[in-house]
Design an enzyme around this catalytic site. Structure first.
Site, mmCIF file in Angstrom:
data_model
loop_
_atom_site.group_PDB
_atom_site.id
_atom_site.type_symbol
_atom_site.label_atom_id
_atom_site.label_comp_id
_atom_site.label_asym_id
_atom_site.label_seq_id
_atom_site.Cartn_x
_atom_site.Cartn_y
_atom_site.Cartn_z
ATOM 1 N N LYS A 73 0.364 5.681 8.489
ATOM 2 C CA LYS A 73 0.671 5.537 6.926
ATOM 3 C C LYS A 73 -0.063 5.992 5.939
ATOM 4 C CE LYS A 73 2.720 2.170 4.564
ATOM 5 N NZ LYS A 73 1.771 2.367 3.787
ATOM 6 N N THR A 106 0.611 -1.535 0.037
ATOM 7 C CA THR A 106 -0.046 0.299 -0.090
ATOM 8 C C THR A 106 1.016 0.888 -0.122
ATOM 9 O OG1 THR A 106 -1.568 -1.071 1.657
ATOM 10 C CG2 THR A 106 -1.600 1.354 1.197
ATOM 11 N N LYS A 130 -7.849 1.452 -2.593
ATOM 12 C CA LYS A 130 -7.497 1.047 -1.004
ATOM 13 C C LYS A 130 -7.302 2.250 -0.244
ATOM 14 C CE LYS A 130 -4.979 -1.417 2.151
ATOM 15 N NZ LYS A 130 -3.794 -1.897 1.779
#
Length: 295
Positions: A242, A99, A174
């Site tokens: 993150k 990701t 995502k």
């Protein structure tokens, strides 16, 4: 199913079982991990070969899969003399399961094309259990024909895989996923915290409300452990922060207002300050308990 020569870069809690599923399906698997002992552990459990650099693992592979930590980690295993693109075969497919940012996906698509290869950004969701059981959900960006060519290999460790559009759209999807999770976990934390403070039995509450409109994956899989104050189930707070940073950056770029996302990101920062950097994302409830002065 046809078998292929594949490489897998990154054998963390997700990559280790994913590479194992590829080997179990009969593919010839070459692996690389920054910590060599982890790669040796993998080859002690699965049929395949370990290599000293990403370039060595990728050499001759038809498909190269990466699952590492963040943008910088991806660049470190992709570029340079020891990186995947230094040896990737002509017409091979580089698949990034990390990701990371949509801008990096577009960058890697261009760099792969210059090397004579193809690129798909393919972030995933489903947690460690999904990786172990081969039931991950994967959202993919890139050329549709390349996706069709690659999907049968990815199917080794997925329940659902879907092409979302051009380079970067997998990562964008995502981010939507992470935003939705963050909001749900915060709402679940507040609901369970209210149940606790009111003297209700959390498990009894969940047993009834999970059958109605409040039902969610988080409730089904995390409510019991949240009640027990156990937070070692997979995806860590550090990684969620993150991802939320990427989502907030995208929001600023495209003019999307994400006030709840920004707020929950700060709540996760408070969890980090409590020493919960490696706790799983359901630990938002612990912040509420600590605010109330509970030990």
């Amino acid at each position: 199913m046809s078998t292929h020569r594949v490489a897998f870069i990154g054998l963390g809690v997700m990559g280790f079982p994913m590479a194992g599923h590829l080997a179990a399906a009969g593919h010839e698997v070459a692996v690389y991990n920054r910590t060599a002992t982890r790669a040796n552990e993998w080859t002690s459990q699965h049929k395949g070969s370990t290599h000293p650099t990403p370039a060595a693992a990728a050499e001759g592979a038809e498909f190269v899969f990466m699952c590492v930590g963040n943008d910088d980690d991806v660049r470190s295993v992709t570029y340079g003399d020891d990186g995947v693109l230094a040896s990737i075969a002509n017409d091979a497919v580089l698949v990034d399961h990390t990701t990371d940012s949509p801008n990096l996906a577009k960058e890697l698509a261009s760099a792969s094309a210059e090397a004579g290869a193809h690129f798909l950004d393919a972030p995933l969701t489903g947690g460690q259990a999904g990786a172990d059981n081969g039931t991950l959900t994967i959202m993919v960006g890139g050329d549709a024909a390349v996706f069709e060519r690659t999907s049968s290999v990815i199917d080794c460790y997925t329940k659902t895989v879907k092409h979302m559009g051009g380079a970067g759209t997998g990562q964008l999807t995502k981010m939507v996923n992470q935003i939705c999770i963050a909001g749900i976990v915060q709402g679940l934390s507040e609901g369970l915290h209210l149940a606790e403070k009111s003297g209700l039995d959390i498990n009894e509450v969940v047993d009834i409300i999970k059958n109605g409109a409040a039902q969610s994956w988080q409730m089904e899989n995390r409510a019991e452990t949240m009640a027990a104050r156990v937070f070692d189930y997979g995806f860590a707070v550090n990684w969620m922060r993150k991802d939320l940073a990427i989502a907030l950056d995208i929001g600023r770029e495209v003019g999307a207002r994400l006030p709840v996302t920004a707020l929950v990101d700060q709540f996760y920062a408070e969890v980090q300050a409590l020493g919960g950097s490696r706790w799983d994302t359901s630990s938002l409830i612990e912040r509420l308990r600590r605010v109330e002065g509970e030990s």
